[in-house]
Scaffold this motif. Sequence first.
Motif, PDB file in Angstrom:
ATOM      1  N   THR A  11     -51.347 -35.724 -33.167  1.00  0.00           N
ATOM      2  CA  THR A  11     -52.466 -35.088 -33.874  1.00  0.00           C
ATOM      3  C   THR A  11     -53.775 -35.806 -33.552  1.00  0.00           C
ATOM      4  O   THR A  11     -54.821 -35.170 -33.352  1.00  0.00           O
ATOM      5  CB  THR A  11     -52.213 -35.105 -35.395  1.00  0.00           C
ATOM      6  N   ILE A  12     -53.716 -37.127 -33.486  1.00  0.00           N
ATOM      7  CA  ILE A  12     -54.906 -37.909 -33.141  1.00  0.00           C
ATOM      8  C   ILE A  12     -55.344 -37.570 -31.708  1.00  0.00           C
ATOM      9  O   ILE A  12     -56.537 -37.434 -31.420  1.00  0.00           O
ATOM     10  CB  ILE A  12     -54.627 -39.413 -33.298  1.00  0.00           C
ATOM     11  N   GLU A  13     -54.374 -37.401 -30.818  1.00  0.00           N
ATOM     12  CA  GLU A  13     -54.713 -37.047 -29.435  1.00  0.00           C
ATOM     13  C   GLU A  13     -55.392 -35.672 -29.374  1.00  0.00           C
ATOM     14  O   GLU A  13     -56.364 -35.478 -28.639  1.00  0.00           O
ATOM     15  CB  GLU A  13     -53.459 -37.052 -28.552  1.00  0.00           C
ATOM     16  N   GLN A  17     -59.161 -34.987 -27.921  1.00  0.00           N
ATOM     17  CA  GLN A  17     -59.369 -34.020 -26.837  1.00  0.00           C
ATOM     18  C   GLN A  17     -60.339 -32.917 -27.272  1.00  0.00           C
ATOM     19  O   GLN A  17     -61.207 -32.492 -26.503  1.00  0.00           O
ATOM     20  CB  GLN A  17     -58.022 -33.406 -26.426  1.00  0.00           C
ATOM     21  N   LEU A  18     -60.174 -32.456 -28.527  1.00  0.00           N
ATOM     22  CA  LEU A  18     -61.049 -31.401 -29.025  1.00  0.00           C
ATOM     23  C   LEU A  18     -62.490 -31.902 -29.159  1.00  0.00           C
ATOM     24  O   LEU A  18     -63.442 -31.171 -28.894  1.00  0.00           O
ATOM     25  CB  LEU A  18     -60.538 -30.878 -30.373  1.00  0.00           C
ATOM     26  N   TYR A  19     -62.646 -33.151 -29.538  1.00  0.00           N
ATOM     27  CA  TYR A  19     -63.977 -33.756 -29.654  1.00  0.00           C
ATOM     28  C   TYR A  19     -64.675 -33.727 -28.290  1.00  0.00           C
ATOM     29  O   TYR A  19     -65.884 -33.469 -28.197  1.00  0.00           O
ATOM     30  CB  TYR A  19     -63.848 -35.197 -30.147  1.00  0.00           C
ATOM     31  N   LEU A  20     -63.915 -33.983 -27.221  1.00  0.00           N
ATOM     32  CA  LEU A  20     -64.493 -34.041 -25.883  1.00  0.00           C
ATOM     33  C   LEU A  20     -64.707 -32.664 -25.260  1.00  0.00           C
ATOM     34  O   LEU A  20     -65.666 -32.439 -24.522  1.00  0.00           O
ATOM     35  CB  LEU A  20     -63.598 -34.881 -24.962  1.00  0.00           C
ATOM     36  N   LYS A  21     -63.805 -31.719 -25.574  1.00  0.00           N
ATOM     37  CA  LYS A  21     -63.811 -30.432 -24.858  1.00  0.00           C
ATOM     38  C   LYS A  21     -64.301 -29.259 -25.686  1.00  0.00           C
ATOM     39  O   LYS A  21     -64.667 -28.216 -25.133  1.00  0.00           O
ATOM     40  CB  LYS A  21     -62.408 -30.152 -24.328  1.00  0.00           C
ATOM     41  N   ALA A  63     -68.750 -31.167 -33.289  1.00  0.00           N
ATOM     42  CA  ALA A  63     -68.284 -32.200 -34.209  1.00  0.00           C
ATOM     43  C   ALA A  63     -69.280 -32.443 -35.324  1.00  0.00           C
ATOM     44  O   ALA A  63     -70.499 -32.435 -35.103  1.00  0.00           O
ATOM     45  CB  ALA A  63     -68.042 -33.496 -33.451  1.00  0.00           C
ATOM     46  N   THR A  64     -68.732 -32.646 -36.529  1.00  0.00           N
ATOM     47  CA  THR A  64     -69.578 -33.011 -37.667  1.00  0.00           C
ATOM     48  C   THR A  64     -69.940 -34.492 -37.552  1.00  0.00           C
ATOM     49  O   THR A  64     -69.410 -35.228 -36.701  1.00  0.00           O
ATOM     50  CB  THR A  64     -68.842 -32.768 -38.997  1.00  0.00           C
ATOM     51  N   LEU A  70     -65.372 -40.829 -36.718  1.00  0.00           N
ATOM     52  CA  LEU A  70     -63.907 -40.913 -36.601  1.00  0.00           C
ATOM     53  C   LEU A  70     -63.467 -41.053 -35.148  1.00  0.00           C
ATOM     54  O   LEU A  70     -62.481 -41.736 -34.849  1.00  0.00           O
ATOM     55  CB  LEU A  70     -63.245 -39.673 -37.215  1.00  0.00           C
ATOM     56  N   HIS A  71     -64.179 -40.390 -34.261  1.00  0.00           N
ATOM     57  CA  HIS A  71     -63.762 -40.416 -32.853  1.00  0.00           C
ATOM     58  C   HIS A  71     -63.694 -41.841 -32.315  1.00  0.00           C
ATOM     59  O   HIS A  71     -62.807 -42.185 -31.524  1.00  0.00           O
ATOM     60  CB  HIS A  71     -64.717 -39.576 -31.995  1.00  0.00           C
TER      61      HIS A  71
END
Length: 316
Positions: A11-13, A17-21, A63-64, A70-71
């Motif tokens: 889930t962390i991964e 990944q979502l933060y970057l993409k 991202a908020t 968090l990232h």
Amino acid sequence: MKKLSNISISTIEIFCQLYLKGSTKVVANDLCLSQPKVSRAISALREVFDDPLFIRKNNQLIATELAHHLHISLSEILTCSRSIEEDAIRKVSSAEPPIVIGTVPQLEIGLAQEIVNDAINHQLNRNIAISTTAWSELSEQQLIDGEIEAAICFKPSTRKELLSKSIIQHRGGYLVARSHHPIWDDPSIDNMINYPIVKLATMPFPANKSPIGVYAASQGKPMQVYATAPDLGSAASSLVNSEAVMIVGVKAAVDFLASISGIKAKKVDYSQDRAILKGFSYPTVYLWLKRAPDGKVISPMWLQKTLEAYIIKSHK
């Protein structure tokens, strides 16, 4: 609110990944996951942190402020996890395959530890795995097939794929029986044949014959076999709990038996020993090693020398 400890590394991964993409579809494709699974993972994190984490703008997930913070931490957790995983894989992949030696029970005592000690002396892996397995008629094929590294036994091999080295001959046997056995009042062979015998499953004579049994038969007093033991521990148990006697030629095996409470051993008188062995050759210990197609021995030289030295030392 759920605890962060309930959140998996996967889930962390997904979060990182979502933060970057910025796209659940791209993340799903890159991680070989379904889009619903990616969405469920982000929903779980939203519940943990009570924050939307990502807000959709122009078909892009942004991202908020909390997600930005968090990232940093979650990416460190992910990096640590990958590092631990890589270390574990390296250790497993670098582990040497176990060394298995086929051996007769008379030459098993202390064999594995001797190999470990010598491996350490040669600056090899301290955690090298060593084990022994009982020698049998199948050992030749096991050695050829690579199931065992070498074999120690009492007969030569005629297989061209194997080197069969004669290492040493027994020179005299030892009488072994319980400490208070009446045999000790008169340890002659003519008295020995009045008692049953304990045999080991692998004897150093043709067809596993017992020389004292042959001698008894020649005197018209066939010996009774009390037990055929698969190993020295079983042989010791039979001796302690019976009137049986045993003759052993390998000194290391004799020392092991004599170290057990309630058992005594004594070297058989030379003339008596010759009478027992009448018609038999002195038993010989052989070391079998696998050859490569070009005839060279495959086992490393240090292991060959260790096994040879161990066999010789076991007879002193």
